[in-house]
Write a protein that holds these residues in place. Structure first.
Motif, PDB file in Angstrom:
ATOM      1  N   ASP A   8       0.791  -1.260   0.165  1.00  0.00           N
ATOM      2  CA  ASP A   8      -0.012  -0.134  -0.160  1.00  0.00           C
ATOM      3  C   ASP A   8       0.771   1.402   0.093  1.00  0.00           C
ATOM      4  OD1 ASP A   8      -2.680   1.420   1.961  1.00  0.00           O
ATOM      5  OD2 ASP A   8      -2.325   1.112  -0.082  1.00  0.00           O
ATOM      6  N   ARG A  10       1.560   4.650  -2.171  1.00  0.00           N
ATOM      7  CA  ARG A  10       0.803   5.502  -3.109  1.00  0.00           C
ATOM      8  C   ARG A  10       1.794   6.265  -3.818  1.00  0.00           C
ATOM      9  NH1 ARG A  10      -4.395   7.048  -2.864  1.00  0.00           N
ATOM     10  NH2 ARG A  10      -4.469   5.816  -0.644  1.00  0.00           N
ATOM     11  N   TYR A  12       1.875   9.080  -7.099  1.00  0.00           N
ATOM     12  CA  TYR A  12       1.395   9.934  -7.902  1.00  0.00           C
ATOM     13  C   TYR A  12       2.172  10.096  -9.176  1.00  0.00           C
ATOM     14  CZ  TYR A  12      -1.378  11.711  -3.962  1.00  0.00           C
ATOM     15  OH  TYR A  12      -2.174  11.457  -2.867  1.00  0.00           O
ATOM     16  N   GLU A  54      -0.799  17.751  -0.451  1.00  0.00           N
ATOM     17  CA  GLU A  54      -1.083  16.624  -0.083  1.00  0.00           C
ATOM     18  C   GLU A  54      -0.163  16.168   0.711  1.00  0.00           C
ATOM     19  OE1 GLU A  54      -3.496  14.440  -1.334  1.00  0.00           O
ATOM     20  OE2 GLU A  54      -4.276  15.998  -2.462  1.00  0.00           O
ATOM     21  N   ASP A 151       2.399   2.775   3.522  1.00  0.00           N
ATOM     22  CA  ASP A 151       1.569   4.017   3.681  1.00  0.00           C
ATOM     23  C   ASP A 151       2.039   5.364   3.316  1.00  0.00           C
ATOM     24  OD1 ASP A 151      -0.554   2.483   4.556  1.00  0.00           O
ATOM     25  OD2 ASP A 151       0.021   2.483   6.580  1.00  0.00           O
ATOM     26  N   ALA A 153       3.651   8.084   0.519  1.00  0.00           N
ATOM     27  CA  ALA A 153       2.965   8.688  -0.754  1.00  0.00           C
ATOM     28  C   ALA A 153       4.505   9.482  -1.562  1.00  0.00           C
ATOM     29  CB  ALA A 153       2.002   9.709  -0.510  1.00  0.00           C
ATOM     30  N   GLU A 191      -3.037   8.399  -9.996  1.00  0.00           N
ATOM     31  CA  GLU A 191      -2.770   7.909  -8.758  1.00  0.00           C
ATOM     32  C   GLU A 191      -3.103   6.379  -8.774  1.00  0.00           C
ATOM     33  OE1 GLU A 191      -4.609   8.590  -4.322  1.00  0.00           O
ATOM     34  OE2 GLU A 191      -5.550   9.672  -5.993  1.00  0.00           O
ATOM     35  N   VAL A 192      -1.871   5.794  -8.122  1.00  0.00           N
ATOM     36  CA  VAL A 192      -1.880   4.304  -8.044  1.00  0.00           C
ATOM     37  C   VAL A 192      -1.589   3.977  -6.669  1.00  0.00           C
ATOM     38  CG1 VAL A 192      -1.446   4.227 -10.401  1.00  0.00           C
ATOM     39  CG2 VAL A 192       0.526   4.001  -8.658  1.00  0.00           C
ATOM     40  N   THR A 193      -2.067   2.812  -6.202  1.00  0.00           N
ATOM     41  CA  THR A 193      -1.718   2.310  -4.850  1.00  0.00           C
ATOM     42  C   THR A 193      -1.268   0.887  -5.142  1.00  0.00           C
ATOM     43  OG1 THR A 193      -4.166   1.899  -4.304  1.00  0.00           O
ATOM     44  CG2 THR A 193      -3.279   4.004  -3.517  1.00  0.00           C
ATOM     45  N   TRP A 200      -0.695  -3.329  -8.548  1.00  0.00           N
ATOM     46  CA  TRP A 200      -0.880  -1.824  -8.863  1.00  0.00           C
ATOM     47  C   TRP A 200      -2.241  -1.731  -9.150  1.00  0.00           C
ATOM     48  CZ3 TRP A 200       2.516   0.952  -6.268  1.00  0.00           C
ATOM     49  CH2 TRP A 200       3.800   0.537  -6.200  1.00  0.00           C
ATOM     50  N   VAL A 203      -6.240   4.371  -8.795  1.00  0.00           N
ATOM     51  CA  VAL A 203      -7.227   5.089  -8.155  1.00  0.00           C
ATOM     52  C   VAL A 203      -7.878   6.120  -8.874  1.00  0.00           C
ATOM     53  CG1 VAL A 203      -7.681   6.350  -5.952  1.00  0.00           C
ATOM     54  CG2 VAL A 203      -6.038   4.382  -5.824  1.00  0.00           C
TER      55      VAL A 203
END
Length: 226
Positions: A8, A10, A12, A54, A151, A153, A191-193, A200, A203
């Motif tokens: 998980d 994140r 961009y 962000e 977690d 980003a 945006e991917v997680t 992947w 999002v």
């Protein structure tokens, strides 16, 4: 959470702002590459305003100047440095580099379409094939993820064709038809997680939420300019 579990994260994924090659309609993939246009610099400032609030832990860019120039205003707003990483660069154009004619543009795109059909041996004249692209881009993303805790980003400023091809082959919820038909504009954000281990999930694509689709063909797909 412990670093190295790779769950998980994140990311961009951002396409650079308009470059002088974009404005001229030229095939451009080699480093250091062209600068941003005045419009491209305005786009970079707008990107900083849109992502600047962000929670972002790091800003990465490819070895091409236009990606670094795009990343710089956002990194400055966040109080971060732009970290330049090898192997995030655009899909190589080979002998077609810097050409603006229609034959060259078709010659650049045709191998990418072949990859979507399962032929990863295709390539532009003098350029690496699809096997080489996925190997180096997978490794580049894995190297970025390995530097961060779960977690986290991060922002990765790169290139249109490389981003769309990679997502066409690696995202779990979009397929090659989606990546072909859905544009990635200059300073567009996807945006991917997920992780290199779990896979992947897209999002959102330039602000539009992306739902769950059928599992994707693992070969990749792309259209678009660097």
């Amino acid at each position: 959470m412990a670093r190295g579990t790779l769950d998980d994260v994140r990311i961009y994924l951002v396409r650079h702002g308009q470059s002088t090659a974009n404005a001229a309609g030229a095939v451009s993939s080699a480093a250091p590459g062209p600068d941003l246009t005045d419009l491209g610099r305005e786009q970079a400032e707008a990107l900083a305003a849109s992502l600047g609030d962000e929670r972002i832990d790091a800003v990465y860019a490819s070895t091409l100047v236009r990606a670094q120039q795009t990343a710089a205003p956002l990194a400055a707003r966040l109080g971060l440095e732009v970290v330049v990483r090898d192997d995030l660069h655009e899909i190589e154009a080979g002998d077609l580099e810097d050409r603006t004619d229609e034959e060259a543009l078709r010659g650049y795109v045709q191998p990418l379409v072949a990859w979507a059909g399962g032929d990863l041996t295709a390539s532009a004249p003098g350029a690496p094939d699809g096997h080489a692209f996925f190997a180096r881009f997978d490794a580049a993303i894995a190297d970025v993820v390995a530097l961060h805790d779960d977690d986290s980003a991060v922002v990765v400023v790169g290139h249109g064709a490389a981003t769309r091809v990679w997502l066409g082959g690696r995202a779990l919820n979009v397929d090659p038809a989606f990546t072909t038909s859905t544009e990635m504009e200059n300073t567009g954000v996807i945006e991917v997680t997920g992780s290199p281990v779990a896979g992947w999930t897209v999002v959102s694509w330039q602000g539009a939420p992306v739902g769950v689709a059928a599992p994707n063909d693992p070969t990749g797909e792309a259209l678009g300019e660097g």
